[in-house]
Motif scaffolding. Structure first.
Motif, PDB file in Angstrom:
ATOM      1  N   THR A 203      37.587   8.544 -28.033  1.00 38.34           N
ATOM      2  CA  THR A 203      37.517   9.292 -29.283  1.00 38.34           C
ATOM      3  C   THR A 203      36.502  10.415 -29.139  1.00 38.34           C
ATOM      4  O   THR A 203      35.581  10.327 -28.321  1.00 38.34           O
ATOM      5  CB  THR A 203      37.096   8.383 -30.455  1.00 38.34           C
ATOM      6  N   PHE A 204      36.697  11.471 -29.916  1.00 33.48           N
ATOM      7  CA  PHE A 204      35.721  12.560 -29.933  1.00 33.48           C
ATOM      8  C   PHE A 204      35.746  13.204 -31.303  1.00 33.48           C
ATOM      9  O   PHE A 204      36.362  12.698 -32.230  1.00 33.48           O
ATOM     10  CB  PHE A 204      35.981  13.570 -28.802  1.00 33.48           C
ATOM     11  N   GLY A 205      35.042  14.300 -31.447  1.00 33.22           N
ATOM     12  CA  GLY A 205      34.985  14.954 -32.749  1.00 33.22           C
ATOM     13  C   GLY A 205      34.164  14.154 -33.748  1.00 33.22           C
ATOM     14  O   GLY A 205      33.283  13.371 -33.399  1.00 33.22           O
ATOM     15  N   SER A 206      34.473  14.337 -35.029  1.00 35.04           N
ATOM     16  CA  SER A 206      33.665  13.750 -36.096  1.00 35.04           C
ATOM     17  C   SER A 206      33.699  12.224 -36.073  1.00 35.04           C
ATOM     18  O   SER A 206      32.706  11.575 -36.395  1.00 35.04           O
ATOM     19  CB  SER A 206      34.148  14.264 -37.457  1.00 35.04           C
ATOM     20  N   TYR A 207      34.817  11.622 -35.647  1.00 35.97           N
ATOM     21  CA  TYR A 207      34.891  10.166 -35.620  1.00 35.97           C
ATOM     22  C   TYR A 207      33.933   9.600 -34.583  1.00 35.97           C
ATOM     23  O   TYR A 207      33.216   8.626 -34.840  1.00 35.97           O
ATOM     24  CB  TYR A 207      36.315   9.702 -35.323  1.00 35.97           C
ATOM     25  N   HIS A 208      33.902  10.207 -33.406  1.00 36.41           N
ATOM     26  CA  HIS A 208      33.007   9.732 -32.354  1.00 36.41           C
ATOM     27  C   HIS A 208      31.544   9.891 -32.756  1.00 36.41           C
ATOM     28  O   HIS A 208      30.704   9.058 -32.419  1.00 36.41           O
ATOM     29  CB  HIS A 208      33.275  10.491 -31.054  1.00 36.41           C
ATOM     30  N   LEU A 209      31.253  10.961 -33.482  1.00 36.22           N
ATOM     31  CA  LEU A 209      29.882  11.205 -33.937  1.00 36.22           C
ATOM     32  C   LEU A 209      29.527  10.411 -35.189  1.00 36.22           C
ATOM     33  O   LEU A 209      28.398  10.473 -35.671  1.00 36.22           O
ATOM     34  CB  LEU A 209      29.688  12.706 -34.211  1.00 36.22           C
ATOM     35  N   GLU A 210      30.514   9.673 -35.730  1.00 36.44           N
ATOM     36  CA  GLU A 210      30.324   8.845 -36.922  1.00 36.44           C
ATOM     37  C   GLU A 210      29.907   9.674 -38.137  1.00 36.44           C
ATOM     38  O   GLU A 210      29.061   9.267 -38.929  1.00 36.44           O
ATOM     39  CB  GLU A 210      29.304   7.730 -36.651  1.00 36.44           C
ATOM     40  N   VAL A 211      30.507  10.861 -38.268  1.00 38.50           N
ATOM     41  CA  VAL A 211      30.249  11.712 -39.430  1.00 38.50           C
ATOM     42  C   VAL A 211      31.558  12.082 -40.124  1.00 38.50           C
ATOM     43  O   VAL A 211      31.658  13.093 -40.789  1.00 38.50           O
ATOM     44  CB  VAL A 211      29.483  12.999 -39.023  1.00 38.50           C
ATOM     45  N   HIS A 212      32.573  11.249 -39.936  1.00 44.38           N
ATOM     46  CA  HIS A 212      33.880  11.538 -40.497  1.00 44.38           C
ATOM     47  C   HIS A 212      33.974  11.060 -41.937  1.00 44.38           C
ATOM     48  O   HIS A 212      33.250  10.151 -42.369  1.00 44.38           O
ATOM     49  CB  HIS A 212      34.971  10.867 -39.661  1.00 44.38           C
ATOM     50  N   CYS A 213      34.872  11.686 -42.668  1.00 43.63           N
ATOM     51  CA  CYS A 213      35.172  11.272 -44.035  1.00 43.63           C
ATOM     52  C   CYS A 213      36.345  10.283 -44.006  1.00 43.63           C
ATOM     53  O   CYS A 213      37.065  10.207 -43.009  1.00 43.63           O
ATOM     54  CB  CYS A 213      35.521  12.482 -44.891  1.00 43.63           C
ATOM     55  N   PRO A 214      36.558   9.540 -45.072  1.00 41.68           N
ATOM     56  CA  PRO A 214      37.615   8.521 -45.072  1.00 41.68           C
ATOM     57  C   PRO A 214      39.000   9.059 -44.718  1.00 41.68           C
ATOM     58  O   PRO A 214      39.781   8.365 -44.070  1.00 41.68           O
ATOM     59  CB  PRO A 214      37.578   7.986 -46.508  1.00 41.68           C
ATOM     60  N   ALA A 215      39.323  10.281 -45.133  1.00 38.14           N
ATOM     61  CA  ALA A 215      40.674  10.807 -44.912  1.00 38.14           C
ATOM     62  C   ALA A 215      40.790  11.635 -43.637  1.00 38.14           C
ATOM     63  O   ALA A 215      41.851  12.195 -43.354  1.00 38.14           O
ATOM     64  CB  ALA A 215      41.091  11.661 -46.106  1.00 38.14           C
ATOM     65  N   ASP A 216      39.726  11.715 -42.839  1.00 38.69           N
ATOM     66  CA  ASP A 216      39.753  12.539 -41.637  1.00 38.69           C
ATOM     67  C   ASP A 216      40.641  11.932 -40.555  1.00 38.69           C
ATOM     68  O   ASP A 216      40.802  10.704 -40.466  1.00 38.69           O
ATOM     69  CB  ASP A 216      38.343  12.709 -41.071  1.00 38.69           C
ATOM     70  N   ASP A 217      41.184  12.811 -39.707  1.00 37.62           N
ATOM     71  CA  ASP A 217      41.927  12.355 -38.540  1.00 37.62           C
ATOM     72  C   ASP A 217      40.957  11.781 -37.506  1.00 37.62           C
ATOM     73  O   ASP A 217      39.770  12.113 -37.492  1.00 37.62           O
ATOM     74  CB  ASP A 217      42.702  13.514 -37.905  1.00 37.62           C
ATOM     75  N   ILE A 218      41.483  10.921 -36.640  1.00 41.66           N
ATOM     76  CA  ILE A 218      40.710  10.419 -35.511  1.00 41.66           C
ATOM     77  C   ILE A 218      41.186  11.165 -34.269  1.00 41.66           C
ATOM     78  O   ILE A 218      42.349  11.048 -33.866  1.00 41.66           O
ATOM     79  CB  ILE A 218      40.901   8.904 -35.322  1.00 41.66           C
ATOM     80  N   GLU A 219      40.301  11.952 -33.688  1.00 41.60           N
ATOM     81  CA  GLU A 219      40.657  12.722 -32.500  1.00 41.60           C
ATOM     82  C   GLU A 219      40.504  11.829 -31.276  1.00 41.60           C
ATOM     83  O   GLU A 219      39.446  11.257 -31.028  1.00 41.60           O
ATOM     84  CB  GLU A 219      39.767  13.959 -32.381  1.00 41.60           C
ATOM     85  N   MET A 220      41.587  11.720 -30.502  1.00 40.68           N
ATOM     86  CA  MET A 220      41.603  10.828 -29.354  1.00 40.68           C
ATOM     87  C   MET A 220      42.096  11.549 -28.109  1.00 40.68           C
ATOM     88  O   MET A 220      42.899  12.475 -28.198  1.00 40.68           O
ATOM     89  CB  MET A 220      42.508   9.632 -29.632  1.00 40.68           C
ATOM     90  N   LEU A 221      41.602  11.118 -26.992  1.00 49.19           N
ATOM     91  CA  LEU A 221      42.064  11.614 -25.699  1.00 49.19           C
ATOM     92  C   LEU A 221      42.530  10.429 -24.884  1.00 49.19           C
ATOM     93  O   LEU A 221      41.811   9.437 -24.738  1.00 49.19           O
ATOM     94  CB  LEU A 221      40.930  12.338 -24.957  1.00 49.19           C
ATOM     95  N   CYS A 222      43.731  10.525 -24.360  1.00 46.62           N
ATOM     96  CA  CYS A 222      44.265   9.471 -23.503  1.00 46.62           C
ATOM     97  C   CYS A 222      44.167   9.913 -22.055  1.00 46.62           C
ATOM     98  O   CYS A 222      44.755  10.923 -21.667  1.00 46.62           O
ATOM     99  CB  CYS A 222      45.721   9.174 -23.870  1.00 46.62           C
TER     100      CYS A 222
END
Length: 435
Positions: free
Chosen positions: A90-109
């Motif tokens: 994961t990266f972006g706001s989710y990885h930094l734990e600053v995401h909002c409830p409706a935010d997407d989860i950015e993932m790299l496979c």
């Protein structure tokens, strides 16, 4: 998390500006800020967090099974099949734990036909060996998100803004004020970037070169890097400018907004304003007199979704096509037909174009904007926030501010000059059938 007393390690390139600990008043303001953010619904509750973790776990299982199926179908030996795996980062706001409830989860496979049995360390430079340039850029999204928390003292979730560039700006302020609590970081954020001397780069750590020979941001060697207006450099190798597309005009808008935020924070310190004033929405459709309206049509819903996505991805060019460095004087007339023609040409390059995909560009005045474009479906009667603040404060527009969207900047240019009558009377149709 309470600030540490006396840091044993300097995490930035320079010494901190201040090591001052928070006062009792700061803690009160911090509680007020946190309550405001909670009331605004910006925190993810435990139930939503658990769902996100469940979804991530399920995706990891699906990707791993998919890689194993491919390995078997392609006839690899049993041992390779047994070891076949894929890793989700994961990266972006989710990885930094600053995401909002409706935010997407950015993932790299990371999923080649097979991977090593050992765990893959995304922060190691070795992960870039044998990887093509587009993959390097994608991998760096995860590597940058992984490094930011390691380079910032006393990581607080409310200290980050989300997107990579904003997170890097906040991270630098965290380095400069390592003992700050969130409400102090907000205040210092606007103070620092109101005074920042662009194009001096924002750096979290030294720019490192490596034997891989990948290009890193270096204006001494790369002529293109010298043209960057607001360099915000990613900390992971190869170091890149995350804000390379900022123009002189959008930097002016950002500076103006930094000054606006700084003024509000000063008023909060004097108990003349509240946190809600800093987060008050900007009434975009009341802030300007003239707008460009883009109407997109397609044969069906699927085509329209694809066509809309393509056109929106090209909108930034609509402002960048304006001659960079061109100064528009109050009352000066200018013709934007050439700019729109260039934009049409850019849109026409869509390789997945299908019959029925068209775009119409027209000029509309503020009073012509339909009610559904406004919150709650009606036009507010009060003056927009931006104009109110400009009337009550003295902002130096010679070095203004902000992070404006492509549409906002074009509207700003509209209102700083008189648009020639031929533009507002014309409607531009863009499709591959046009001459």
């Amino acid at each position: 998390m309470l600030p540490s007393q006396g840091l044993s390690k300097n995490l930035g390139l320079t010494k901190p500006i201040s090591l001052t600990a928070p006062t009792e008043t700061d803690y009160i303001r911090n509680n007020q800020l946190q309550k405001f953010l909670e009331d605004a619904g910006l925190y993810e509750n435990s139930e939503d967090a658990s769902k996100s973790q469940h979804v991530l776990g399920r995706i990891r299982e699906i990707v791993k099974d998919w890689v194993k199926q491919l390995t078997r179908l392609r006839g690899y030996p049993d041992q390779i099949f047994k070891d076949a795996n894929a890793v989700i980062f994961t990266f972006g706001s989710y990885h930094l734990e600053v995401h909002c409830p409706a935010d997407d989860i950015e993932m790299l496979c990371v999923g080649p036909s097979y991977v090593n049995q050992e765990d893959l360390d995304i922060s190691a430079v070795s992960v870039l060996y044998g990887v093509d340039k587009p993959s390097v850029v994608t991998l760096n999204g995860c590597r940058v998100a992984d490094l930011i928390p390691k380079l910032v003292p006393n990581v607080e979730a409310t200290g980050f803004l989300g997107d990579a560039s904003w997170a890097l700006l906040v991270a630098r302020v965290c380095q400069l004020y390592p003992n700050d609590i969130p409400c102090m970081l907000v205040r210092h954020f606007f103070r620092v970037y109101t005074q920042w001397r662009w194009p001096n780069p924002v750096l979290l750590c030294a720019i490192e070169d490596d034997e891989l020979g990948l290009s890193v941001w270096d204006p001494r060697k790369n002529p293109r890097d010298r043209t960057h207006h607001m360099p915000i450099i990613t900390p992971a190798y190869p170091c890149m400018n995350s804000s390379y597309n900022v123009s002189d005009s959008t930097l002016r808008v950002m500076r103006e907004q930094f000054q606006f935020g700084n003024k509000i924070c000063e008023e909060i310190e004097l108990n003349k304003s509240q946190w809600k004033d800093l987060f008050e929405p900007c009434m975009f459709f009341k802030s300007y007199k003239n707008y460009l309206q883009l109407d997109m049509v397609a044969a069906d819903a699927d085509d329209l979704r694809a066509w809309k996505g393509w056109v929106e991805s090209q909108l930034i060019k609509l402002t960048l096509m304006r001659k960079e460095g061109e100064v528009i004087q109050q009352g000066q007339q200018f013709d934007i037909r050439g700019t729109i023609d260039e934009f049409r040409h850019s849109v026409n390059m869509y390789i997945l174009w299908k019959p029925g995909m068209d775009i119409y560009v027209s000029h509309v005045r503020r009073e012509q904007i339909p009610c559904y474009a406004f919150p709650d479906g009606y036009k507010p009667s009060r003056a927009p926030r931006l104009q109110q603040r400009k009337q009550s404060s003295h902002i130096d527009h010679g070095g203004s501010s902000g992070s404006a969207s492509a549409g906002r900047q074009l509207n700003k240019e509209f209102d700083e000059a008189n648009v020639q009558g031929s533009v507002e009377k014309c409607e531009y149709r863009a499709s591959p059938q046009d001459p």
